[in-house]
Design a protein around this motif. Structure first.
Motif, mmCIF file in Angstrom:
data_model
loop_
_atom_site.group_PDB
_atom_site.id
_atom_site.type_symbol
_atom_site.label_atom_id
_atom_site.label_comp_id
_atom_site.label_asym_id
_atom_site.label_seq_id
_atom_site.Cartn_x
_atom_site.Cartn_y
_atom_site.Cartn_z
ATOM 1 N N GLU A 88 73.378 62.495 129.042
ATOM 2 C CA GLU A 88 73.139 63.736 128.630
ATOM 3 C C GLU A 88 74.126 64.644 127.445
ATOM 4 N N TRP A 89 73.632 65.317 126.715
ATOM 5 C CA TRP A 89 74.815 66.379 125.733
ATOM 6 C C TRP A 89 74.619 67.473 125.878
ATOM 7 N N ASP A 90 75.737 68.100 125.220
ATOM 8 C CA ASP A 90 76.651 69.779 125.792
ATOM 9 C C ASP A 90 75.325 70.163 124.347
ATOM 10 N N SER A 91 74.858 68.853 123.557
ATOM 11 C CA SER A 91 73.377 70.278 122.338
ATOM 12 C C SER A 91 73.316 69.585 121.741
ATOM 13 N N PHE A 92 71.914 70.072 121.575
ATOM 14 C CA PHE A 92 71.073 69.123 120.389
ATOM 15 C C PHE A 92 71.629 68.990 119.211
ATOM 16 N N ASP A 93 72.318 69.248 118.749
ATOM 17 C CA ASP A 93 73.515 68.931 118.010
ATOM 18 C C ASP A 93 74.646 67.124 117.799
ATOM 19 N N HIS A 94 74.931 67.524 119.233
ATOM 20 C CA HIS A 94 75.331 66.789 119.077
ATOM 21 C C HIS A 94 74.905 65.247 120.120
ATOM 22 N N GLU B 199 65.318 68.272 123.771
ATOM 23 C CA GLU B 199 66.388 69.267 124.481
ATOM 24 C C GLU B 199 66.143 68.950 125.989
#
Length: 54
Positions: free
Chosen positions: A4-10, A45
């Motif tokens: 899991e990431w904080d954002s799609f960019d991450h 996402e």
């Protein structure tokens, strides 16, 4: 592996490191057949989101 990431960019920024980690043990994986090779990556996402009511 699930992450899991904080954002799609991450997530996008992490792809090169994820691939290099996979390359370490790729030779031990079994071919999934049907043209998928040894991995069948799914990213976006959300692949699945589970919500639990209390």
């Amino acid at each position: 592996m699930v992450s899991e990431w904080d954002s799609f960019d991450h997530l996008v920024a992490a792809r090169p490191k994820m691939i290099s980690n996979l390359d370490v043990f790729r030779h031990m994986l079994e071919d999934l057949g049907e043209g998928r090779g040894v991995t069948d990556a799914v990213s976006g996402e959300a692949v699945i989101e589970l919500l639990f009511a209390r």
